[in-house]
Design a protein around this motif. Structure first.
Motif, mmCIF file in Angstrom:
data_model
loop_
_atom_site.group_PDB
_atom_site.id
_atom_site.type_symbol
_atom_site.label_atom_id
_atom_site.label_comp_id
_atom_site.label_asym_id
_atom_site.label_seq_id
_atom_site.Cartn_x
_atom_site.Cartn_y
_atom_site.Cartn_z
ATOM 1 N N SER A 28 -33.277 -17.238 -53.061
ATOM 2 C CA SER A 28 -33.016 -15.803 -53.099
ATOM 3 C C SER A 28 -34.241 -15.009 -53.544
ATOM 4 N N GLY A 30 -36.470 -12.775 -55.784
ATOM 5 C CA GLY A 30 -36.604 -12.759 -57.236
ATOM 6 C C GLY A 30 -36.514 -14.116 -57.891
ATOM 7 N N SER A 31 -36.591 -15.184 -57.105
ATOM 8 C CA SER A 31 -36.479 -16.524 -57.687
ATOM 9 C C SER A 31 -37.823 -17.086 -58.141
ATOM 10 N N ASN A 157 -36.865 -16.768 -47.849
ATOM 11 C CA ASN A 157 -35.496 -16.543 -48.284
ATOM 12 C C ASN A 157 -34.571 -17.421 -47.432
ATOM 13 N N THR A 183 -32.821 -19.779 -57.194
ATOM 14 C CA THR A 183 -32.147 -18.475 -57.211
ATOM 15 C C THR A 183 -32.816 -17.612 -58.265
ATOM 16 N N TYR A 184 -32.385 -16.369 -58.353
ATOM 17 C CA TYR A 184 -32.946 -15.463 -59.364
ATOM 18 C C TYR A 184 -32.725 -16.021 -60.775
ATOM 19 N N ASN A 187 -35.695 -17.774 -62.380
ATOM 20 C CA ASN A 187 -36.883 -16.990 -62.719
ATOM 21 C C ASN A 187 -36.701 -16.408 -64.117
#
Length: 187
Positions: A28, A30-31, A157, A183-184, A187
């Motif tokens: 995704s 922002g990961s 993505n 995934t976010y 992060n």
């Protein structure tokens, strides 16, 4: 930089030393996958000799505000900007001590890529934008003997079930390929 500690997200740390031919980073927005790809390239740029990296997106004019800027931001985050010559007009980043460089390229005209020689690794940002034939041309550019491993990092993505990347890398067991989904939350 070998004395300097850099912050790498925990999920990516095992992949920092990954030497597979293909390193697939997908997940995704922002990961952190693009940040990690930039960190890995810069660390190799300053830590090994004999590199000419190629950073690619499908359309060349999208490179300046994305990949190129992220690489410069990564250099700044490592606090090593004084070690580099940054050619803004050519979007070329050179590590002065090693002579290693990162070139930017768009696939608007694949013929231009054919004239670039001595590539030792490639980062393809938003790899889903590429056609299978584009990727095959890039893979062909990464050949010959070099003192270090050659790697193609693909970051993107999640993809459509019918995308060629899924068929090539996810539906088949590809030798020399590592895949990481994030995934976010990573992060």
């Amino acid at each position: 930089m070998s004395q300097r500690k850099i912050a790498v997200n925990r999920v990516y740390f095992p992949y920092f030393e990954n030497q597979d031919r293909y390193l697939i980073l997908y997940g995704s927005a922002g990961s952190g996958k693009s940040v990690f790809a930039a960190q890995k390239l810069i660390a190799r740029l300053v830590g090994e000799k004999g590199h000419r990296f190629l950073a690619i997106r499908k359309v060349a004019n999208t490179l300046r505000s994305s990949v190129y800027q992220l690489l410069i931001d990564t250099i700044d985050s490592f606090d090593i900007r004084k070690e580099f010559t940054i050619n803004k007009s050519e979007m070329r980043i050179t590590h002065d001590a090693t002579g290693n460089e990162i070139l930017m390229g768009g696939l608007d005209d694949v013929e231009k890529l054919k004239s670039i020689t001595g590539i030792t690794s490639v980062w393809i940002e938003e790899a889903t934008e590429l056609k299978a034939d584009d990727f095959d041309q890039i893979d062909l550019r990464l050949r010959g003997e070099t003192p270090h491993y050659k790697q193609i990092i693909l970051s993107f993505n999640p993809i459509d079930e019918r995308h060629w990347l899924k068929e090539r890398f996810f539906d088949n067991d590809v030798d020399g390929c590592s895949i990481l989904k994030t995934t976010y939350r990573d992060n």
